[in-house]
Design an enzyme around this catalytic site. Structure first.
Site, PDB file in Angstrom:
ATOM      1  CB  SER A  23      19.974  63.656  84.630  1.00 39.27           C
ATOM      2  OG  SER A  23      19.131  64.055  83.567  1.00 39.27           O
ATOM      3  CG  ASN A 110       8.066  60.230  82.247  1.00 37.17           C
ATOM      4  OD1 ASN A 110       9.023  60.960  82.511  1.00 37.17           O
ATOM      5  ND2 ASN A 110       6.895  60.346  82.852  1.00 37.17           N
ATOM      6  CB  THR A 155      38.070  20.636 100.705  1.00 38.80           C
ATOM      7  OG1 THR A 155      38.813  19.787 101.570  1.00 38.80           O
ATOM      8  CG2 THR A 155      37.674  19.879  99.450  1.00 38.80           C
ATOM      9  CG  HIS A 156      37.843  22.576 104.793  1.00 39.76           C
ATOM     10  ND1 HIS A 156      36.710  23.024 105.434  1.00 39.76           N
ATOM     11  CD2 HIS A 156      37.551  21.317 104.365  1.00 39.76           C
ATOM     12  CE1 HIS A 156      35.784  22.068 105.402  1.00 39.76           C
ATOM     13  NE2 HIS A 156      36.271  21.031 104.754  1.00 39.76           N
ATOM     14  CB  SER A 277      57.037  47.623  96.932  1.00 30.60           C
ATOM     15  OG  SER A 277      57.383  48.408  98.047  1.00 30.60           O
ATOM     16  CE  LYS A 283      55.973  43.313  99.507  1.00 33.00           C
ATOM     17  NZ  LYS A 283      54.601  43.205  99.704  1.00 33.00           N
ATOM     18  CG  ASN A 285      53.096  44.202  95.392  1.00 34.87           C
ATOM     19  OD1 ASN A 285      53.630  43.298  96.023  1.00 34.87           O
ATOM     20  ND2 ASN A 285      53.328  45.476  95.636  1.00 34.87           N
ATOM     21  CD  GLU A 290      46.891  42.807  96.029  1.00 29.04           C
ATOM     22  OE1 GLU A 290      46.858  43.987  96.430  1.00 29.04           O
ATOM     23  OE2 GLU A 290      47.909  42.100  96.087  1.00 29.04           O
TER      24      GLU A 290
END
Ligand code: ARG
Length: 463
Positions: A23, A110, A155-156, A277, A283, A285, A290
């Site tokens: 490890s 341990n 909303t929605h 881009s 662009k 971005n 993201e």
């Protein structure tokens, strides 16, 4: 290959087995915590007369030297050791000889690894909490600045009623406040010291577990040695809290991505926090938002992975538990990176106030207020709802907003409308009449901002 446990074995471990088992490639991350734990253990052993004071001093000096050399880069943590515990012990014996062989008295890997992981995690929780606090401070500033910045509430993802940017950001303030609350609860619950639990059944040496707990800043020692070496609950609840932080960040990121589109143009992300881009010159971005949204999956993955690793494990220690480290470390690093970058992006972002206000005006967000106007003039709400529905239909046909209709047009739909309807449906009225605590009205928001400022003051750093 350098192992602590060669005595019982007659053959060398197969190289593939060795690699699979080792490890050190990841537990090297807590070399500092491992040495800190060892030093506390040694001080306790001497206090209990298990080591002499001379032995204690030689060992402590030896460990301090190793720590210094690792930090300066003079001593490299080598892959030829199975784990960080073996590495420190072997280098210590190499450097100071026989006293080094007494370091592991009354201890097992341990309880040692349980301690190291807790110490490391405790430091990480503190750092993460401080980063969430920074985000809250930026949100607080923006809320103060934008208490009058009108925008549509959704909303929605459909325009619903006008709100303010302060109100929208205030929703995230509440989420991140709860996130800090969760971190602090977890910190308190996990802050008990497993050292002295041995392999599973404590030890026959007269250890003073209260003493080691105290010098390592724990609330106290854990109370069951089997549980101490096999408890990973604190990591599971922490990964759950971190997943919730990421879930909040991903919702916020998604909104920023939408607000940054050409269609919305509510925000402009600073050049330093956006990318271009390779083919489309126009662009800019929202990559940071993201990536934060995307990285949420890794943290959820760590939570599900550890829950699954722990499922059905018999007491006490099992090697499966070594799997608690890599994904958890990755989750810590991911959350810290996301919080820091997201906060930087938010702190430098520009809000396009005229565009937000225009968007609130152009989506019938004042339709509820127009219905309320009728109700206030004696029309039952259900009838008012129907009248305003017809009014909105008429507006859509005419390509106009409610407040752009003439009084004659309004009256043709309901004779109840009078001149004061224009004031009743203005954005300013719609927002500022909403004064219940928690609503966007300026007076209500001022009260919330004040309470939040007090909350920030009362909730300082963890630990
Ligand atoms: N590398 C191990 C882990 O992370 C340390 C404990 C090893 N204990 C043992 N009995 N092999 O869990």
């Amino acid at each position: 290959m350098a192992q602590l446990w060669g005595g019982r074995f007659t053959k060398e471990t197969d190289q593939l087995v060795y690699n699979f088992n080792a490890s050190i490639s990841f537990d090297r991350k807590f070399y500092k915590q491992d040495m800190k734990g060892s030093m506390a253990h040694v001080r306790m052993l001497a206090k209990q007369g298990i080591l002499t004071e001379d032995e204690r001093d030689v060992i402590l000096e030896g460990i301090e030297g190793i720590l210094k050399d690792v930090e300066s880069g003079e001593l490299e943590i080598s892959d030829k050791y199975e784990d960080i515990h073996s590495f420190v012990e072997a280098v210590l014996i190499e450097r100071i000889g026989d006293p080094g062989k007494k370091l592991h008295t009354g201890r097992s890997r341990n309880d040692q690894v349980a301690l190291d992981m807790k110490l490391y995690t405790r430091d990480e929780v503190r750092e993460i909490d401080a980063l969430v606090e920074k985000l809250l401070v930026v949100l607080q500033r923006l809320m103060e600045e934008h208490i009058r910045t009108v925008m549509p509430g959704f909303t929605h993802l459909q325009k619903a009623q006008p709100i303010t940017l302060a109100h929208h950001l205030g929703a995230y303030f509440e989420m991140f406040k709860r996130d800090r609350g969760r971190l602090s609860d977890i910190y308190e619950r996990m802050n008990y010291c497993p050292l002295g639990s041995g392999a599973l059944a404590g030890t026959t040496y007269p250890l003073d577990r209260d003493y080691t707990a105290e010098i390592l800043d724990f609330t106290g020692p854990t109370l069951n040695s089997m549980d101490s070496v096999s408890d990973r609950d604190y990591l599971i609840e922490l990964l759950s809290a971190l997943s919730t932080i990421m879930m909040h960040l991903s919702r916020f990121s998604e909104e920023i991505i939408i607000w940054n589109t050409n269609e919305y143009r509510f925000v402009e992300i600073d050049d330093a926090y956006s990318t271009g881009s390779s083919i489309m010159p126009q662009k800019k971005n929202p990559d940071i938002a993201e990536l934060v949204r995307g990285k949420t999956g890794r943290v959820y993955g760590a939570l599900i992975s550890l829950l699954t690793t722990m499922k059905g494990l018999p007491l006490a220690y099992n090697k499966d538990m070594q799997e608690d480290k890599e994904l958890t470390f990755d989750a810590f690093d991911t959350v810290k990176g996301c919080l820091a970058l997201f906060t930087g992006m938010l702190d430098t972002m520009k809000f396009n106030k005229p565009q937000m206000a225009a968007s609130a005006r152009n989506g019938f967000t004042n339709a509820t207020d127009a219905a309320d106007y009728l109700v206030n003039h004696g029309v039952p709400f259900r009838d008012a709802h129907g009248v305003i529905g017809r009014l909105v239909l008429y507006c859509i046909e005419q390509g106009k907003a409610i407040e752009e209709l003439s009084l004659a047009e309004l009256k043709s739909i309901s004779p109840v409308f009078e001149e004061d309807i224009y004031e009743a449906v203005s954005m300013d009225t719609c927002v500022n009449k909403r004064l219940t605590l928690g609503a966007p009205g300026e007076k209500a928001m001022e009260q919330v901002i004040r309470k939040n400022r007090e909350w920030l003051k009362a909730h300082g750093r963890l630990g």
